[in-house]
Design a protein around this motif. Sequence first.
Motif, PDB file in Angstrom:
ATOM      1  N   LYS A  51     -14.786  -4.981  -5.690  1.00  0.00           N
ATOM      2  CA  LYS A  51     -14.816  -4.241  -6.941  1.00  0.00           C
ATOM      3  C   LYS A  51     -13.559  -4.539  -7.749  1.00  0.00           C
ATOM      4  O   LYS A  51     -12.526  -4.899  -7.189  1.00  0.00           O
ATOM      5  N   PRO A  52     -13.617  -4.352  -9.083  1.00  0.00           N
ATOM      6  CA  PRO A  52     -12.412  -4.532  -9.885  1.00  0.00           C
ATOM      7  C   PRO A  52     -11.335  -3.544  -9.441  1.00  0.00           C
ATOM      8  O   PRO A  52     -11.636  -2.434  -9.001  1.00  0.00           O
ATOM      9  N   PRO A  53     -10.069  -3.920  -9.535  1.00  0.00           N
ATOM     10  CA  PRO A  53      -8.996  -3.035  -9.075  1.00  0.00           C
ATOM     11  C   PRO A  53      -8.805  -1.859 -10.028  1.00  0.00           C
ATOM     12  O   PRO A  53      -9.293  -1.846 -11.154  1.00  0.00           O
ATOM     13  N   GLY A  54      -8.050  -0.869  -9.558  1.00  0.00           N
ATOM     14  CA  GLY A  54      -7.712   0.294 -10.367  1.00  0.00           C
ATOM     15  C   GLY A  54      -6.407   0.884  -9.877  1.00  0.00           C
ATOM     16  O   GLY A  54      -5.705   0.305  -9.030  1.00  0.00           O
ATOM     17  N   LEU A  55      -6.074   2.068 -10.372  1.00  0.00           N
ATOM     18  CA  LEU A  55      -4.799   2.679 -10.012  1.00  0.00           C
ATOM     19  C   LEU A  55      -4.726   3.060  -8.532  1.00  0.00           C
ATOM     20  O   LEU A  55      -3.629   3.313  -8.020  1.00  0.00           O
ATOM     21  N   GLN A  56      -5.873   3.101  -7.835  1.00  0.00           N
ATOM     22  CA  GLN A  56      -5.827   3.349  -6.394  1.00  0.00           C
ATOM     23  C   GLN A  56      -5.103   2.221  -5.662  1.00  0.00           C
ATOM     24  O   GLN A  56      -4.607   2.415  -4.548  1.00  0.00           O
ATOM     25  N   GLN A  57      -5.050   1.039  -6.283  1.00  0.00           N
ATOM     26  CA  GLN A  57      -4.324  -0.092  -5.686  1.00  0.00           C
ATOM     27  C   GLN A  57      -2.900  -0.212  -6.223  1.00  0.00           C
ATOM     28  O   GLN A  57      -2.242  -1.232  -6.022  1.00  0.00           O
ATOM     29  N   LEU A  58      -2.413   0.836  -6.897  1.00  0.00           N
ATOM     30  CA  LEU A  58      -1.079   0.767  -7.492  1.00  0.00           C
ATOM     31  C   LEU A  58       0.007   0.591  -6.428  1.00  0.00           C
ATOM     32  O   LEU A  58       0.985  -0.131  -6.644  1.00  0.00           O
ATOM     33  N   SER A  59      -0.181   1.235  -5.299  1.00  0.00           N
ATOM     34  CA  SER A  59       0.850   1.131  -4.255  1.00  0.00           C
ATOM     35  C   SER A  59       1.009  -0.306  -3.772  1.00  0.00           C
ATOM     36  O   SER A  59       2.140  -0.785  -3.573  1.00  0.00           O
ATOM     37  N   GLU A  60      -0.108  -1.035  -3.600  1.00  0.00           N
ATOM     38  CA  GLU A  60      -0.013  -2.440  -3.207  1.00  0.00           C
ATOM     39  C   GLU A  60       0.667  -3.277  -4.284  1.00  0.00           C
ATOM     40  O   GLU A  60       1.480  -4.161  -3.980  1.00  0.00           O
ATOM     41  N   LEU A  61       0.357  -2.978  -5.540  1.00  0.00           N
ATOM     42  CA  LEU A  61       0.988  -3.690  -6.651  1.00  0.00           C
ATOM     43  C   LEU A  61       2.495  -3.462  -6.654  1.00  0.00           C
ATOM     44  O   LEU A  61       3.284  -4.400  -6.839  1.00  0.00           O
ATOM     45  N   VAL A  62       2.893  -2.222  -6.438  1.00  0.00           N
ATOM     46  CA  VAL A  62       4.315  -1.889  -6.430  1.00  0.00           C
ATOM     47  C   VAL A  62       5.022  -2.574  -5.256  1.00  0.00           C
ATOM     48  O   VAL A  62       6.142  -3.100  -5.404  1.00  0.00           O
ATOM     49  N   GLU A  63       4.390  -2.589  -4.097  1.00  0.00           N
ATOM     50  CA  GLU A  63       5.009  -3.220  -2.930  1.00  0.00           C
ATOM     51  C   GLU A  63       5.217  -4.714  -3.161  1.00  0.00           C
ATOM     52  O   GLU A  63       6.226  -5.285  -2.730  1.00  0.00           O
ATOM     53  N   ARG A  64       4.267  -5.364  -3.806  1.00  0.00           N
ATOM     54  CA  ARG A  64       4.435  -6.797  -4.081  1.00  0.00           C
ATOM     55  C   ARG A  64       5.610  -7.034  -5.011  1.00  0.00           C
ATOM     56  O   ARG A  64       6.339  -8.028  -4.872  1.00  0.00           O
ATOM     57  N   THR A  65       5.814  -6.136  -5.972  1.00  0.00           N
ATOM     58  CA  THR A  65       6.951  -6.282  -6.876  1.00  0.00           C
ATOM     59  C   THR A  65       8.262  -5.996  -6.148  1.00  0.00           C
ATOM     60  O   THR A  65       9.275  -6.679  -6.360  1.00  0.00           O
ATOM     61  N   ARG A  66       8.251  -4.993  -5.289  1.00  0.00           N
ATOM     62  CA  ARG A  66       9.458  -4.684  -4.519  1.00  0.00           C
ATOM     63  C   ARG A  66       9.856  -5.845  -3.620  1.00  0.00           C
ATOM     64  O   ARG A  66      11.049  -6.056  -3.336  1.00  0.00           O
ATOM     65  N   ALA A  67       8.870  -6.617  -3.176  1.00  0.00           N
ATOM     66  CA  ALA A  67       9.164  -7.749  -2.292  1.00  0.00           C
ATOM     67  C   ALA A  67       9.990  -8.812  -2.989  1.00  0.00           C
ATOM     68  O   ALA A  67      10.606  -9.660  -2.328  1.00  0.00           O
ATOM     69  N   THR A  68      10.043  -8.778  -4.308  1.00  0.00           N
ATOM     70  CA  THR A  68      10.859  -9.750  -5.051  1.00  0.00           C
ATOM     71  C   THR A  68      12.310  -9.298  -5.156  1.00  0.00           C
ATOM     72  O   THR A  68      13.140 -10.021  -5.720  1.00  0.00           O
ATOM     73  N   GLY A  69      12.610  -8.088  -4.650  1.00  0.00           N
ATOM     74  CA  GLY A  69      13.973  -7.589  -4.706  1.00  0.00           C
ATOM     75  C   GLY A  69      14.217  -6.577  -5.807  1.00  0.00           C
ATOM     76  O   GLY A  69      15.343  -6.097  -5.975  1.00  0.00           O
ATOM     77  N   ILE A  70      13.199  -6.223  -6.566  1.00  0.00           N
ATOM     78  CA  ILE A  70      13.333  -5.247  -7.646  1.00  0.00           C
ATOM     79  C   ILE A  70      12.970  -3.866  -7.106  1.00  0.00           C
ATOM     80  O   ILE A  70      11.944  -3.690  -6.442  1.00  0.00           O
TER      81      ILE A  70
END
Length: 348
Positions: free
Chosen positions: A225-244
């Motif tokens: 299914k298309p993503p939504g805000l329920q996947q926000l935590s995964e999105l945030v974790e991927r960004t945190r993995a860059t050091g931000i």
Amino acid sequence: MKQWVRDALFAALVLAGVLVATAVQGGVELPGVVTIALTCGILAFRRRFPVTVAIGTVIGCGLYYPFVGSGGPLLAAFVFALYTVAAAGRLVAASVIAVVAMGGIAAGEILSPRRHLDDIALFMLVGWLVAVIALGAARHSRRAFVAEAEKRATGEERLRIARELHDVLAHNISLINVQASAALHRKKGETEALEAIKHASKDALKELRATLGLLRQVDEQASTKPPGLQQLSELVERTRATGIKVNVDGEPRPLPPEVDLAAYRIIQEALTNVTRHASAHEVHVRIHYGDKDMRVQVDDDGRGGDVTAGNGIRGMTERAEAVGGDLSVHSDGNGVRVAARFPIGATE
């Protein structure tokens, strides 16, 4: 059924109707049958050669009524042919053919020793021909409108899919690029960087499959299914993995699917821009729900500067506006703020 078969059946039905009606009115002889058959038979080609067929029916009627037989509704063949010319968008040709036909009828009445049509009948015939041309023109306009609407809908769907692909690929490939660069320049932490690359590439492939699923046949189902805000935590974790460092205020709630997707994609694009351009150390993602709308806001502490409306910002703006919302992007020199509003209706 193919179009040429339908046209042939239509011509056969007109021929049968004209022959039966002519026979009932007073009979028909062999020359009349031949003339009627030829005049009605060419209606099978009316869509391929509308003007030629219309002229042929005029000639057929011009031969039949003065020389072969004065009775019968053979004029119906001409009316159908005239309608086809107008429906094909050939309004000038249809008008000229109608004027020539009426001129021939009027000349025949003047030269004939007796009247076959009185003035009222002639006037009504003119009205019928004008109405036939008008109906054909209306049919042509409607088909042109439908074709334009379908073309526009196709263009909008292609734009939407292109936007999805841009957001999916730009975000995940940006993360992959950052982590790959980190792996090359750090003596330690290569394992963490490669692990982040693995997850980012996996997520990119998953979302890409979901997006490309939109291009499948109607009766097929996309694998995800298309993503939504329920996947926000995964999105945030991927960004945190860059050091931000990423802070999130607000929790996902059930939303209309189109709003849920738009909010997710805008946050995703904002985080992508932070990763690629901002040189930021910290990002705040805020989600707020009101009675009639919801708002998302992404603030970073990067270098700020002038904001250029590239593909990313244009895409975010289009997403917000597509669901009836709006978006703004501002920079005060100490970072960038992306703020979007989405109408969600009144809630309990």
